[in-house]
Design an enzyme around this catalytic site. Structure first.
Site, PDB file in Angstrom:
ATOM      1  N   CYS A   1      15.195 -53.237 -15.191  1.00 59.15           N
ATOM      2  CA  CYS A   1      13.918 -52.543 -15.062  1.00 59.15           C
ATOM      3  C   CYS A   1      12.780 -53.546 -15.157  1.00 59.15           C
ATOM      4  O   CYS A   1      12.991 -54.744 -15.371  1.00 59.15           O
ATOM      5  CB  CYS A   1      13.775 -51.465 -16.132  1.00 59.15           C
ATOM      6  SG  CYS A   1      13.724 -52.123 -17.823  1.00 59.15           S
TER       7      CYS A   1
ATOM      8  N   CYS B   1      12.599 -55.806 -18.205  1.00 63.32           N
ATOM      9  CA  CYS B   1      13.416 -57.022 -18.162  1.00 63.32           C
ATOM     10  C   CYS B   1      12.680 -58.133 -17.420  1.00 63.32           C
ATOM     11  O   CYS B   1      12.685 -59.299 -17.846  1.00 63.32           O
ATOM     12  CB  CYS B   1      14.749 -56.729 -17.465  1.00 63.32           C
ATOM     13  SG  CYS B   1      15.738 -55.436 -18.237  1.00 63.32           S
TER      14      CYS B   1
ATOM     15  N   ASP C   1      -9.489 -70.593  17.409  1.00 64.75           N
ATOM     16  CA  ASP C   1      -9.600 -71.797  18.205  1.00 64.75           C
ATOM     17  C   ASP C   1      -9.375 -71.411  19.664  1.00 64.75           C
ATOM     18  O   ASP C   1      -8.821 -70.347  19.962  1.00 64.75           O
ATOM     19  CB  ASP C   1      -8.555 -72.818  17.732  1.00 64.75           C
ATOM     20  CG  ASP C   1      -8.686 -74.133  18.459  1.00 64.75           C
ATOM     21  OD1 ASP C   1      -9.826 -74.526  18.751  1.00 64.75           O
ATOM     22  OD2 ASP C   1      -7.658 -74.765  18.731  1.00 64.75           O
TER      23      ASP C   1
END
Length: 770
Positions: free
Chosen positions: A28, A31, A450
């Site tokens: 989860c 953790c 560009d």
């Protein structure tokens, strides 16, 4: 695995290295938060942990060994290891490990289903409850509690030893509390009498006589959680399908040509400059240049390019493409991590290791969520006992709170969406460097483009040459200019070199010494003892060249002047064409609310001609790299979120200084290294697709987080009030994770702009860029 020092484009500290760790035992967001916190306490260490992939990407000083990182993770209560290379003998790679763990999970789930289903049926259907049915349920439930739920108990105990609590703590406590109460009821509370019957309702209730048993909860909670985990793992595996597909493109062996002989060798033994054979249907083992033969290459899985590309002698070849034509002999120009396929895979992996801002907040919440839930469950138990409720009713409310509030969905909200989106983007030829790039694309409202190589094809050719009478002559001027331009990456330079070789194929170009690129101006070098410059024209041109400039470069072509020892000798007129998708790209960006700005080092006339063709209102011509970077700062000062699209060395500064840098995949390594997003196909139209994908991804992340938080807001209050059966709480908790992962999986099927929209945007006929 330790990836070594990062490149200058990706890291500022040369002593910093990046190490990937496989972390086991995480279930989860709590953790994730704990592992990141533990690693972050080491000096100079930052870590990003991905719950969906089970990986931790750790940036740390080179003096810190991977073994120290592994020991730190293990002290946090989890397992850690360095990923094994795919070809490491005797060691499992990540794919093998995942397959083995998937088989174990399936076997555990199968046994749990066989044991738990009879308990659920007997407990939920009173008509089927025979004499001593409860004892059969007890015998079947005991292995489920002791063996099926063992992973939860082990991880909960490990967390307890390290003074931490996770989702496994909540599940373990819920299962043990339900089973312990059932044991009390059976042995001491009168529920073990032979004729006992127990009614079932969706809402928890207390009986008027003997204490009820909760064996259906003791088996239902682990059953639903294991089912959810198994389906979730399969779905999460689907989100990484694109990355695994890229990995499968890597060739394991290659046929090396040595004179007239061939020998098969592992691809790891292939060296730069060696010639290898690519037969029809095979994939080139690495990037290279065709030495002999002609064929067509299918690049769809590498760059997203749908049409096969014809190649012949001198043409570049990308490793991982499919040879759909004839036999090719290819000379290797890149090996290992330097190949295009390896760089694409590394970019996708890097992107999937990151986190969006919203997920970082969710992880911080998850880090304190489980302790809060434990306190809340104990408070609920004490409240109901203090209010005079029956013990089993108070326990029911407590167990329901423990089970329903698991924060698993919080930890999966972003990683699964990010994995699906980056994988889908890679399939479409759009590589993003991580959540920051996605967030930048999402809020983009101005893009600096560009001209040469970005809006135009960059496939230029010399359309005309005018030489000064009495000078070195047209042929010599072109040959000297081409000799200098051999060291340039610019499309103008390549056009000059190609023209010189085409007009005088029998003459070798002389060597150049002291080559120097003059960003935004041109190039310079020493050829055959003379200083040769190829520059943009200025006001000092001889009359004959000035007249040629006025007559022939009236906006349709780009002129360059060849100077030899400081004297203007010739004027070259070089033409280019717009990319087929440039008009559609600018129009689609406009529809998305993104303003286009043209900034080029070319002259005013060609720049404004291209801008007019594409309906771009703001034009900046004759821009040096410093001018482009200053333009970006100016736009940002106006309040715009700015992206820069470029493909050359002269774009690198602006790419790095923008809110978002976007490089054309056909551009230079410097431009790609400075960018946050790479358009692998070199197709500017993919930019609009990238913006739409980013918006869809972040919308999915927000929906996931909204569901993850909203689920707890909706389910925890009924659980506290004793209105939620713990078994259904387990089902709801598992369903929340599956919904989050399923919502993310929709991104795997995301499609670029509809064909209908493409048809409504008429593309102008191909013509010379002006």
């Amino acid at each position: 695995m330790a990836t070594g020092p990062r490149t200058a484009a990706a890291a500022q500290d040369a002593a910093e290295v990046v190490t990937d760790l496989l972390v086991g035992g995480m279930t989860c967001g709590a953790c994730v938060r704990r592992v990141e916190t533990k690693l972050g306490r080491l000096a100079g260490v930052t870590a990003a942990v991905n719950l969906a992939t089970g990986r931790a990407r750790v940036r740390h000083p080179s003096a810190l060994r991977p073994e120290d990182l592994i020991a730190t993770v293990e002290r946090a209560g989890y397992t850690a290891a360095l990923p094994a290379p795919p070809t490491a003998p005797g060691r499992e790679n990540a794919e093998d490990t995942a397959a083995r763990e998937s088989r174990r999970a399936r076997d555990r789930l199968s046994v749990t289903v066989l044991l738990a289903v009879p308990v659920l049926v007997l407990s939920m259907v009173p008509a089927l409850q025979f004499r001593n049915w409860q004892w059969l349920c007890f015998v079947l439930a005991a292995p489920v509690v002791a063996w099926s739920a063992r992973p939860f108990h082990v991880r909960a105990a490990r967390g307890l030893r390290h003074a931490t609590a996770t989702m496994d703590t909540l599940v373990s406590l819920g299962v043990l509390a339900s089973f312990a109460w059932s044991c009390y009821a059976l042995f001491l509370g009168g529920a073990g009498e032979p004729g006992m019957r127990m009614p079932f309702s969706l809402l928890p209730s207390a009986s008027g006589g003997e204490a009820p048993v909760y064996l259906e909860v003791a088996v239902g909670v682990p059953l639903f959680v294991l089912v959810g985990r198994y389906l979730e793992a399969r779905a999460r595996r689907g989100t990484g399908a694109a990355l695994r597909a890229l990995a499968t493109l890597a060739v394991k062996e290659v046929s090396v040509r040595e004179g007239t002989r061939e020998r098969r060798v592992p691809v790891a033994e292939l060296r730069l400059g060696q010639v290898f054979v690519v037969r029809p249907g095979e994939r080139p083992a690495t990037d290279g240049v065709v030495e002999e033969g002609s064929s067509a290459l299918d690049l769809s899985l590498v760059t997203g390019e749908s049409e096969p590309v014809e190649v012949g002698p001198g043409a570049p070849v990308t490793g991982g493409a499919v040879n759909v034509g004839g036999l090719l002999l290819v000379r290797a120009t890149a090996v290992g991590a330097d190949t295009r396929l390896a760089r694409i895979t590394a970019l996708v992996t890097e992107a999937q290791a990151g986190k969006a801002r919203a997920q970082r907040l969710a992880d911080r919440v998850a880090g304190i969520f489980v302790p809060v839930v434990l306190v809340l469950a104990v408070t609920v138990l004490g409240f109901w006992l203090g209010a005079g409720a029956e013990p089993q009713a108070a326990l029911t409310a407590c167990v329901a709170v423990l089970v329903v509030a698991c924060p698993c969905a919080l930890g999966l909200a972003t990683p699964t969406a990010l994995m699906a989106a980056t994988g889908r983007g890679a399939q479409l030829g759009v590589l993003v460097s991580g959540p920051r790039a996605l967030e930048g694309l999402r809020h983009l409202d101005a893009v600096v483009l560009d001209k040469t190589g970005t809006l135009t094809s960059g496939h230029m050719s010399v359309a005309g040459v005018t030489a000064v009478p009495g000078g070195v002559g047209e042929g010599t001027a072109v040959r000297l200019a081409a000799a200098v331009e051999q060291g340039s990456e610019h499309p103008l330079g390549r056009a000059v070199v190609a023209y010189a070789r085409r007009t005088a194929p029998a003459r070798e170009l002389p060597a150049v010494a002291g080559f120097e690129a003059l960003p935004g101006r041109g190039v310079r070098g020493r050829v055959e003892g003379r200083t040769v410059e190829v520059l943009a024209p200025d006001d000092t041109l001889p009359e004959v060249l000035a007249e040629a400039l006025t007559a022939g470069a009236g906006g349709a072509r780009t002129p360059v002047v060849v100077r030899v020892d400081g004297r203007a000798e010739a004027l070259l007129l070089i033409g280019d064409t717009l990319r087929p998708g440039s008009y559609r790209a600018v129009e689609r960006l406009r529809q998305l609310g993104v303003r286009s700005v043209l900034a080029t080092g070319d002259r005013e006339e060609p720049a404004r001609a291209v801008a007019g063709e594409l309906r771009i209102e703001e034009v900046h011509a004759r821009c040096s790299p410093e001018d482009k970077a200053a333009l970006v700062e100016e736009l940002r000062a106006r309040g715009h979120r700015v992206a820069v699209v470029g493909d050359g060395v002269n774009d690198a500064a602006a790419l790095a200084g923008a809110d978002l840098g976007i490089a054309m995949g056909t551009g230079t390594d410097v431009a790609i290294g400075a960018a946050d997003v790479t358009l692998v196909r070199g197709d500017i139209e993919a930019l609009a697709d990238a913006v739409r994908l980013a918006r869809a991804t972040l919308g999915t992340v927000r929906a996931n987080l909204l569901w993850a938080f909203g689920y707890n807001l909706v389910t925890v209050p009924p659980a506290m009030a004793g209105l939620l059966n713990p078994m259904f709480a387990a089902a709801a908790m598992s369903l929340s994770s599956l919904l989050v992962v399923g919502n993310s999986l929709r991104l795997r099927a995301w499609q670029p702009s509809p064909a209908a929209r493409r048809r409504t945007v008429p593309a102008p006929r191909a013509r010379a860029a002006r």
